[in-house]
Design an enzyme around this catalytic site. Structure first.
Site, PDB file in Angstrom:
ATOM      1  N   HIS A 188      -8.699  -9.708   7.063  1.00  0.00           N
ATOM      2  CA  HIS A 188     -10.300 -10.068   6.833  1.00  0.00           C
ATOM      3  C   HIS A 188      -9.800 -10.203   5.813  1.00  0.00           C
ATOM      4  O   HIS A 188     -10.526 -10.724   5.131  1.00  0.00           O
ATOM      5  CB  HIS A 188     -11.061  -9.124   7.819  1.00  0.00           C
ATOM      6  CG  HIS A 188     -11.399  -8.240   7.118  1.00  0.00           C
ATOM      7  ND1 HIS A 188     -10.307  -6.756   7.385  1.00  0.00           N
ATOM      8  CD2 HIS A 188     -11.668  -7.420   5.873  1.00  0.00           C
ATOM      9  CE1 HIS A 188     -10.793  -5.765   7.195  1.00  0.00           C
ATOM     10  NE2 HIS A 188     -11.608  -5.806   5.813  1.00  0.00           N
ATOM     11  N   GLU A 236      -0.826  -2.536   4.458  1.00  0.00           N
ATOM     12  CA  GLU A 236       0.276  -3.597   4.400  1.00  0.00           C
ATOM     13  C   GLU A 236       1.935  -3.544   4.531  1.00  0.00           C
ATOM     14  O   GLU A 236       2.815  -3.263   5.342  1.00  0.00           O
ATOM     15  CB  GLU A 236      -0.022  -5.024   4.169  1.00  0.00           C
ATOM     16  CG  GLU A 236      -1.269  -5.281   4.749  1.00  0.00           C
ATOM     17  CD  GLU A 236      -2.679  -4.430   3.387  1.00  0.00           C
ATOM     18  OE1 GLU A 236      -3.768  -4.711   4.094  1.00  0.00           O
ATOM     19  OE2 GLU A 236      -2.838  -4.059   2.787  1.00  0.00           O
ATOM     20  N   ARG A 249      22.943   1.725  -1.722  1.00  0.00           N
ATOM     21  CA  ARG A 249      21.515   1.869  -1.110  1.00  0.00           C
ATOM     22  C   ARG A 249      21.148   1.900   0.015  1.00  0.00           C
ATOM     23  O   ARG A 249      20.561   2.626   0.347  1.00  0.00           O
ATOM     24  CB  ARG A 249      21.367   2.478  -2.212  1.00  0.00           C
ATOM     25  CG  ARG A 249      21.784   3.093  -3.828  1.00  0.00           C
ATOM     26  CD  ARG A 249      21.077   2.546  -4.900  1.00  0.00           C
ATOM     27  NE  ARG A 249      21.452   3.775  -6.452  1.00  0.00           N
ATOM     28  CZ  ARG A 249      21.356   3.052  -6.980  1.00  0.00           C
ATOM     29  NH1 ARG A 249      21.027   2.254  -7.605  1.00  0.00           N
ATOM     30  NH2 ARG A 249      21.967   4.124  -8.026  1.00  0.00           N
ATOM     31  N   HIS A 305      17.488  -6.310  -6.397  1.00  0.00           N
ATOM     32  CA  HIS A 305      18.142  -4.457  -5.711  1.00  0.00           C
ATOM     33  C   HIS A 305      17.953  -3.750  -4.987  1.00  0.00           C
ATOM     34  O   HIS A 305      19.179  -3.851  -4.444  1.00  0.00           O
ATOM     35  CB  HIS A 305      17.862  -3.674  -7.208  1.00  0.00           C
ATOM     36  CG  HIS A 305      17.615  -3.716  -8.821  1.00  0.00           C
ATOM     37  ND1 HIS A 305      17.551  -3.035  -9.781  1.00  0.00           N
ATOM     38  CD2 HIS A 305      18.361  -4.474  -8.981  1.00  0.00           C
ATOM     39  CE1 HIS A 305      17.999  -3.659 -11.142  1.00  0.00           C
ATOM     40  NE2 HIS A 305      19.031  -4.312 -10.800  1.00  0.00           N
ATOM     41  N   ASN A 327      -1.081  -1.695   0.147  1.00  0.00           N
ATOM     42  CA  ASN A 327      -0.431  -0.428   0.681  1.00  0.00           C
ATOM     43  C   ASN A 327      -0.125  -0.480   2.415  1.00  0.00           C
ATOM     44  O   ASN A 327       0.885   0.033   2.147  1.00  0.00           O
ATOM     45  CB  ASN A 327      -0.895   0.915  -0.175  1.00  0.00           C
ATOM     46  CG  ASN A 327      -1.123   1.090  -1.567  1.00  0.00           C
ATOM     47  OD1 ASN A 327       0.267   1.204  -2.147  1.00  0.00           O
ATOM     48  ND2 ASN A 327      -2.815   0.890  -2.465  1.00  0.00           N
ATOM     49  N   GLY A 349      -6.266  -6.037   1.042  1.00  0.00           N
ATOM     50  CA  GLY A 349      -7.086  -5.866  -0.306  1.00  0.00           C
ATOM     51  C   GLY A 349      -6.178  -5.057  -0.998  1.00  0.00           C
ATOM     52  O   GLY A 349      -6.078  -5.465  -2.416  1.00  0.00           O
ATOM     53  N   SER A 350      -5.113  -3.657  -1.163  1.00  0.00           N
ATOM     54  CA  SER A 350      -4.602  -3.338  -1.851  1.00  0.00           C
ATOM     55  C   SER A 350      -2.618  -3.655  -1.741  1.00  0.00           C
ATOM     56  O   SER A 350      -2.384  -3.482  -2.679  1.00  0.00           O
ATOM     57  CB  SER A 350      -4.284  -1.546  -1.905  1.00  0.00           C
ATOM     58  OG  SER A 350      -4.068  -1.179  -0.688  1.00  0.00           O
ATOM     59  N   ARG A 363      -7.113  -8.033  -3.399  1.00  0.00           N
ATOM     60  CA  ARG A 363      -7.822  -8.073  -3.617  1.00  0.00           C
ATOM     61  C   ARG A 363      -7.708  -8.060  -5.271  1.00  0.00           C
ATOM     62  O   ARG A 363      -8.086  -7.408  -5.974  1.00  0.00           O
ATOM     63  CB  ARG A 363      -8.516  -6.874  -3.562  1.00  0.00           C
ATOM     64  CG  ARG A 363      -9.447  -7.600  -2.205  1.00  0.00           C
ATOM     65  CD  ARG A 363     -10.535  -7.235  -1.231  1.00  0.00           C
ATOM     66  NE  ARG A 363     -11.282  -6.996  -0.272  1.00  0.00           N
ATOM     67  CZ  ARG A 363     -11.301  -6.573   0.972  1.00  0.00           C
ATOM     68  NH1 ARG A 363     -11.320  -4.988   0.436  1.00  0.00           N
ATOM     69  NH2 ARG A 363     -11.752  -7.059   2.125  1.00  0.00           N
TER      70      ARG A 363
END
Length: 178
Positions: free
Chosen positions: A9, A76, A142, A103, A74, A71-72, A114
């Protein structure tokens, strides 16, 4: 290129604008997010489905990437990274968008809807899509190490393992003894 997107949302308005932006740039956009606003919905299933679709497409030889947002960004990113074969990076500026591809050969990026204006976020996404993986040996090595760990838990040898003053799992520590 096919671009898989997902949100909850928190990114519904952003999602609608992003679909239009990416389609106008000639991309095939597949939206894995909600179809209607529900303030109680949860991002994991949406983001995981988008990540799974990226892996399926890439395995089939389809040029595909993913963008997950909330929103952030993170949660996700964490959700997308639960899918085997995904390298999702949290992006917050043009440099991190570029380096995620160059990389890390990231195949999904996460953005906090947001945290940025639409134009900023669209710029990050455009840069991510336009940047190729450098293919440099150190970066490929890596990424190979990450894939090996994902496959079987293999890690490079610990250079501290031979150091006598470092506790290993077989050593015990008695906090009462000091």
């Amino acid at each position: 290129m096919r671009i898989h997107i997902a949100t909850d949302h928190a990114g519904m308005e952003f999602s609608a604008r992003l679909r239009q932006h990416l389609a106008s740039a000639g991309h095939d956009v597949v939206d894995h997010g909600p179809i209607e606003y529900d303030p109680a919905d949860d991002y994991p299933s949406f983001c995981i489905r988008a990540a799974q679709a990226v892996v399926r497409d890439q395995a089939a030889g389809v040029d595909a990437l993913g963008v997950v947002f909330g929103g952030s960004g993170n949660g996700e990113q964490i959700a997308a990274n639960k899918v085997r074969g995904i390298r999702a990076a949290l992006v917050w500026n043009l440099s991190t968008a570029e380096l995620a591809r160059e990389h890390n050969d990231a195949n999904v990026i996460a953005i906090g809807a947001r945290q940025h204006t639409f134009d900023e976020a669209a710029g990050f996404i455009d840069r991510f899509i336009a940047t190729p993986f450098s293919g440099e040996e150190r970066h490929a090595r890596r990424i190979g190490q990450l894939a090996a760990f994902e496959d079987d838990g293999a890690l490079e040898p610990d250079p501290r393992a031979a150091t006598p003053d470092v506790l290993d799992a077989s050593d015990s520590f008695d906090p009462e003894a000091g």
